[in-house]
Design a protein around this motif. Sequence first.
Motif, short mmCIF file in Angstrom:
data_model
loop_
_atom_site.label_atom_id
_atom_site.label_comp_id
_atom_site.label_asym_id
_atom_site.label_seq_id
_atom_site.Cartn_x
_atom_site.Cartn_y
_atom_site.Cartn_z
N ILE A 4 33.49 21.92 71.49
CA ILE A 4 32.32 22.78 71.33
C ILE A 4 32.68 24.07 70.58
O ILE A 4 31.95 24.51 69.68
N LEU A 5 33.80 24.68 70.94
CA LEU A 5 34.24 25.90 70.25
C LEU A 5 34.50 25.63 68.77
O LEU A 5 34.15 26.44 67.90
N GLU A 6 35.07 24.47 68.48
CA GLU A 6 35.32 24.10 67.08
C GLU A 6 34.00 23.87 66.34
O GLU A 6 33.85 24.28 65.19
N ASN B 132 29.12 28.03 61.12
CA ASN B 132 28.80 29.29 60.43
C ASN B 132 27.65 30.04 61.10
O ASN B 132 27.00 30.87 60.46
N LEU B 133 27.38 29.74 62.36
CA LEU B 133 26.37 30.47 63.13
C LEU B 133 27.08 31.47 64.03
O LEU B 133 28.22 31.24 64.45
N GLY B 134 26.37 32.53 64.36
CA GLY B 134 26.89 33.45 65.37
C GLY B 134 26.91 32.73 66.72
O GLY B 134 26.22 31.73 66.92
N ILE B 135 27.70 33.27 67.63
CA ILE B 135 27.84 32.61 68.93
C ILE B 135 26.51 32.53 69.66
O ILE B 135 26.14 31.47 70.20
N LYS B 136 25.75 33.63 69.69
CA LYS B 136 24.46 33.61 70.39
C LYS B 136 23.52 32.57 69.81
O LYS B 136 22.88 31.81 70.54
N GLN C 223 22.17 25.01 70.74
CA GLN C 223 22.82 23.90 71.46
C GLN C 223 22.47 23.86 72.95
O GLN C 223 22.97 23.01 73.67
N ASN C 224 21.63 24.82 73.37
CA ASN C 224 21.25 24.92 74.78
C ASN C 224 22.49 25.06 75.68
O ASN C 224 22.64 24.36 76.68
N ILE C 225 23.37 25.97 75.27
CA ILE C 225 24.60 26.25 76.00
C ILE C 225 24.52 27.67 76.53
O ILE C 225 24.08 28.58 75.82
N SER C 226 24.96 27.88 77.75
CA SER C 226 24.99 29.21 78.32
C SER C 226 25.98 30.08 77.54
O SER C 226 27.13 29.71 77.33
N TYR C 227 25.49 31.24 77.13
CA TYR C 227 26.32 32.20 76.38
C TYR C 227 27.52 32.63 77.22
O TYR C 227 28.64 32.71 76.72
N GLN C 228 27.30 32.87 78.51
CA GLN C 228 28.39 33.29 79.40
C GLN C 228 29.44 32.18 79.56
O GLN C 228 30.64 32.43 79.58
N THR C 229 28.96 30.94 79.69
CA THR C 229 29.88 29.81 79.84
C THR C 229 30.70 29.62 78.57
O THR C 229 31.91 29.35 78.63
N HIS D 199 31.62 31.95 76.48
CA HIS D 199 32.66 32.98 76.45
C HIS D 199 33.74 32.71 77.50
O HIS D 199 34.92 32.97 77.25
N TYR D 200 33.35 32.21 78.66
CA TYR D 200 34.33 31.88 79.69
C TYR D 200 35.35 30.87 79.13
O TYR D 200 36.56 31.07 79.25
N TRP D 201 34.86 29.79 78.51
CA TRP D 201 35.75 28.77 77.99
C TRP D 201 36.52 29.25 76.77
O TRP D 201 37.67 28.88 76.57
N SER D 202 35.91 30.09 75.98
CA SER D 202 36.61 30.66 74.83
C SER D 202 37.83 31.44 75.30
O SER D 202 38.93 31.30 74.76
N LYS D 203 37.63 32.26 76.33
CA LYS D 203 38.74 33.05 76.87
C LYS D 203 39.77 32.15 77.55
O LYS D 203 40.98 32.30 77.35
N LYS D 204 39.29 31.20 78.36
CA LYS D 204 40.18 30.32 79.10
C LYS D 204 41.07 29.50 78.16
O LYS D 204 42.26 29.34 78.39
#
Length: 102
Positions: A13-15, A21-25, A31-37, A39-44
């Motif tokens: 998903i991160l890839e 070329n879209l911003g994260i938000k 993609q109907n993905i939680s913004y907080q989730t 970022h959690y996985w990006s950090k993890k």
Amino acid sequence: MDHQSKREHWSAILEQQRQSNLGIKQFCTEQNISYQTFHYWSKKLSQAEPETRVQPIVVSEPTVSPSCVVLTFSNSIRAELPTTLSPQQIKFWVEACNDAIR
């Protein structure tokens, strides 16, 4: 989903976000993905996984009493456990002895 499968899923998903070329938000919204989730996985995933250390355990049959099992760990900690312990209790004691090694 096991831990490794989750890591692989979120890596993909991160890839996808990077290649979109879209911003994260905007990506998360589309993609109907939680913004907080996200970022959690990006950090993890940016952190190294903790190293798993394997410690050899010697299991010997007792010479004194057939009602116990003797575990000898690599640092010479010796644990004599009754054979009546449940698998969960044995796991608890093995983990406690391994923690004492570290």
